[in-house]
Every structure is written in C-alpha cells, then in structure tokens.
Design an enzyme around this catalytic site. Structure first.
Site, PDB file in Angstrom:
ATOM      1  N   ALA A  52     -29.752 -14.464  32.019  1.00 56.38           N
ATOM      2  CA  ALA A  52     -29.855 -13.802  33.306  1.00 56.38           C
ATOM      3  C   ALA A  52     -30.036 -12.201  33.176  1.00 56.38           C
ATOM      4  O   ALA A  52     -30.478 -11.630  34.094  1.00 56.38           O
ATOM      5  CB  ALA A  52     -28.641 -13.959  34.237  1.00 56.38           C
ATOM      6  N   TYR A  53     -29.594 -11.613  32.053  1.00 56.08           N
ATOM      7  CA  TYR A  53     -29.770 -10.138  31.968  1.00 56.08           C
ATOM      8  C   TYR A  53     -31.149  -9.768  32.005  1.00 56.08           C
ATOM      9  O   TYR A  53     -31.932 -10.321  31.053  1.00 56.08           O
ATOM     10  CB  TYR A  53     -28.999  -9.730  30.540  1.00 56.08           C
ATOM     11  CG  TYR A  53     -27.732  -9.863  30.607  1.00 56.08           C
ATOM     12  CD1 TYR A  53     -26.923 -10.449  31.544  1.00 56.08           C
ATOM     13  CD2 TYR A  53     -27.048  -9.555  29.495  1.00 56.08           C
ATOM     14  CE1 TYR A  53     -25.480 -10.512  31.554  1.00 56.08           C
ATOM     15  CE2 TYR A  53     -25.448 -10.018  29.153  1.00 56.08           C
ATOM     16  CZ  TYR A  53     -24.828 -10.435  30.354  1.00 56.08           C
ATOM     17  OH  TYR A  53     -23.554 -10.419  30.287  1.00 56.08           O
ATOM     18  N   GLY A  54     -31.652  -8.916  32.842  1.00 57.27           N
ATOM     19  CA  GLY A  54     -32.797  -8.383  33.100  1.00 57.27           C
ATOM     20  C   GLY A  54     -33.798  -9.453  33.446  1.00 57.27           C
ATOM     21  O   GLY A  54     -35.047  -9.221  32.977  1.00 57.27           O
ATOM     22  N   SER A  55     -33.499 -10.998  33.934  1.00 61.22           N
ATOM     23  CA  SER A  55     -34.455 -11.961  34.163  1.00 61.22           C
ATOM     24  C   SER A  55     -35.169 -12.498  33.109  1.00 61.22           C
ATOM     25  O   SER A  55     -36.091 -12.601  33.001  1.00 61.22           O
ATOM     26  CB  SER A  55     -35.525 -11.462  35.262  1.00 61.22           C
ATOM     27  OG  SER A  55     -34.619 -11.246  36.386  1.00 61.22           O
ATOM     28  N   GLY A  56     -34.458 -12.151  31.928  1.00 59.06           N
ATOM     29  CA  GLY A  56     -34.764 -12.609  30.405  1.00 59.06           C
ATOM     30  C   GLY A  56     -35.323 -11.566  29.589  1.00 59.06           C
ATOM     31  O   GLY A  56     -35.565 -11.621  28.235  1.00 59.06           O
TER      32      GLY A  56
END
Length: 327
Positions: A52-56
């Site tokens: 989920a971090y930075g949408s990948g």
C-alpha cells in the site's frame, strides 16, 4: 549492529529496522538511496515496506535500489498485504485471492522471487482462517520465508498464532507489528504479553511518537515537518496535546542530562523495552537517520527508563519482572 532473534524462529534481524512509508512521496529516490546506504553501512538489514505504500511506488523504488546499493541476500525484506488506498478511500481486503494478488504485485515491483517476511497489514472482514491460508500457501510456494501480522490487537494476535499452531504444517506467526512509543503504550496491555507468551517477534512502528518525541514541535510546527503537510497533519496532531507535551519535556530533560538528543532517548526506551525485537525507523533523510544509528553502543540508565515509564503512563510491569529474573 547487534542482531536479535525474531520470536522463536530462526530469523535474525538488526535491532533497528528501516521503515519506508514515505519513500517515493516525501522521500525522493536519491534520498532513499542515501538512507539505504547509510543504514546498511551501519550494519542494518531489516527493510520494512508494504504493497500500500505509495500505491506500490515504494516497492518499485526499493526494487530499483536492490542489487545496486546492497545485494538482495544481505537484506531482510518485510512487506505487507491486504490494505490499500483507492480514490482516497481506505480499502481492506484480506480474502485469500486479494492477498495472493498483493503478494504477486509486491514480488514484481521488488524484483525478487521471495520476501523474507510477509505480513497481513491489518485485521479484515474475511474469515481469519482464509487469510492465514494465504500465508501458508506463500511459504509452501517459496514466495515468503516467514509470516506475520500487523496492527492486530492482543486477542487477534493470540487467535492468529493459536490457529497456526493447531495443526502440523501450518506456518507459525513469526512477528507482530503495532505502534509503540512513550506516547503510545497501549501495546503493553495485551499485545506485548501475547508476543512474550507465544514466542513472537515484535516490531514497533513510529517509535518516536510520530516524530513528536524528537522535540521538533516543542515551540512551533516547523515548515516541512509531517505536521505541516496536508497528507500527514492528521497523523501527528493527536500527539500535540497537553499530556504529550509533558512526556516530551521529560524526554528532553533526560537527554540534556545524558548528553543525548531527545530522539535518541525516546528510541533507546523503545529499543530496549521488554519484548521488543526491532523498532522501525521512519526517517525521511539520512541526516535524520544518523543520530538514531549512533545509539548502537548506548543504553538508558535503569532509573531514567523507569522515570520515563512513570511520566508516560505508569510503571512497566514487564520491566520489573525482567529485573527480578536477571537478579
């Protein structure tokens, strides 16, 4: 850097981990490179991230740095699945299919065949046994070496660990990751007793109280800080109230007396608290990271640790038990 065993498993990690929540957004690619170099040169090996971090984008950035900055086999990669932000909305999907899709995406972005630690990012609505079956399959297929949970409360942690121990062949829960600091001691009520009893590793996130324990907010909100940003101000604001100020001032006084910084005092308190495996450092630049790495040979005097216990929520029963056990 000293290493510690993750619970009762064979996995060993450095006693300070490197968190990557801001990589690809507040932390640029060049800053991330510098952070990873600085951390690995100090002997660190635990890199924590999430799908989920930075949408990948965070995992993609890590994938570009692996093999260039540090050999893949020299790093313990921990990632998480089951949580995402889509169109500004929080989406939790811990179904077997969604988790396995998240894992495939993580492996592709990271450019690796396996992750060392794969974690459920949060408790979801899917039946727990379904979610845990995805962890078992990932290990059976060689795509994850160890598995854990994140943001589970005490009973959820115990339920997951007990389910995995119920039958031979299931993969034991190796670790749990929740918030823990002098400003957030809720983990002491149920989570830490559970991990100590069950032989599970414990990775505290935000060990510096979302940055507040560094003392940077004592007089004002600095420009460029998380509290000044549109997307992180909500995260910091709960710790800017009066009770937190008293704890921050106590940390600052201890730091003055010990010749350390408030950041270092707050970090040492977490790192050496009973049951802790490795706090996860969320530094955005190598300049922020270096003071944290500099405490490798430091420890808080027992009376200072106890005084900080008292001012931040009361005596820590596990610390007293530990002292009795060690004589």
């Amino acid at each position: 850097m000293e290493t510690r065993q993750v619970g009762s498993t064979g996995l060993r990690v450095s006693r300070l981990g490197l968190g990557t929540l801001t990589w690809g957004r507040d932390t640029t690619a060049e800053q991330a490179r510098s952070l990873l170099q600085t951390y690995c040169e100090a002997g660190g090996n635990l890199l924590d991230t999430a799908a989920a971090y930075g949408s990948g984008e965070t995992e993609r950035l890590i994938g570009r740095l692996l093999g260039d900055v540090v050999p893949r086999e020299d790093v313990i990669i921990a990632t998480k699945a089951g949580f995402a932000i889509r169109s500004g909305q929080r989406v939790v999907d811990t179904s077997r299919g969604a988790l396995l899709r998240d894992l495939e995406g993580s492996l592709r972005r990271l450019g690796t065949d396996y992750v060392d630690l794969w974690q459920l990012h949060t408790w979801g609505e899917a039946p727990l046994e379904e979610s845990l079956s995805a962890l078992d399959l990932a290990v059976a297929q060689g795509k994850a070496r160890y598995v854990g949970v994140s943001n589970f409360v005490g009973w959820q942690t115990a339920q997951a660990a007990t389910w995995q121990r119920a039958l031979p062949g299931r993969t034991p829960i190796a670790s749990v990751q929740v918030e823990y600091s002098l400003l957030a001691r809720r983990a002491e009520v149920e989570v830490l007793p559970a991990v100590r009893s069950l032989g599970i590793g414990f990775f505290p996130w935000s060990p510096l109280g979302r940055g507040v324990l560094t003392g940077q907010y004592r007089n004002s909100t600095p420009r460029g800080s998380r509290a000044a940003s549109d997307h992180f101000s909500w995260f910091v604001e709960p710790y800017l109230e009066q009770r937190s100020r008293a704890v921050v001032e106590a940390v600052a006084r201890a730091a003055d007396g010990l010749g350390l910084t408030p950041l270092q005092v707050a970090l040492l308190w977490v790192r050496d608290s009973p049951g802790v495996t490795a706090p996860l450092l969320g530094a955005r630049t190598s300049g922020q990271l270096m003071p944290a790495l500099a405490v490798e040979d430091q420890e808080l005097p027992a009376q200072i640790a106890s005084a900080l216990d008292d001012v931040s929520g009361g005596p820590m029963a596990a610390r007293a038990d530990e002292r009795v056990a060690t004589g």
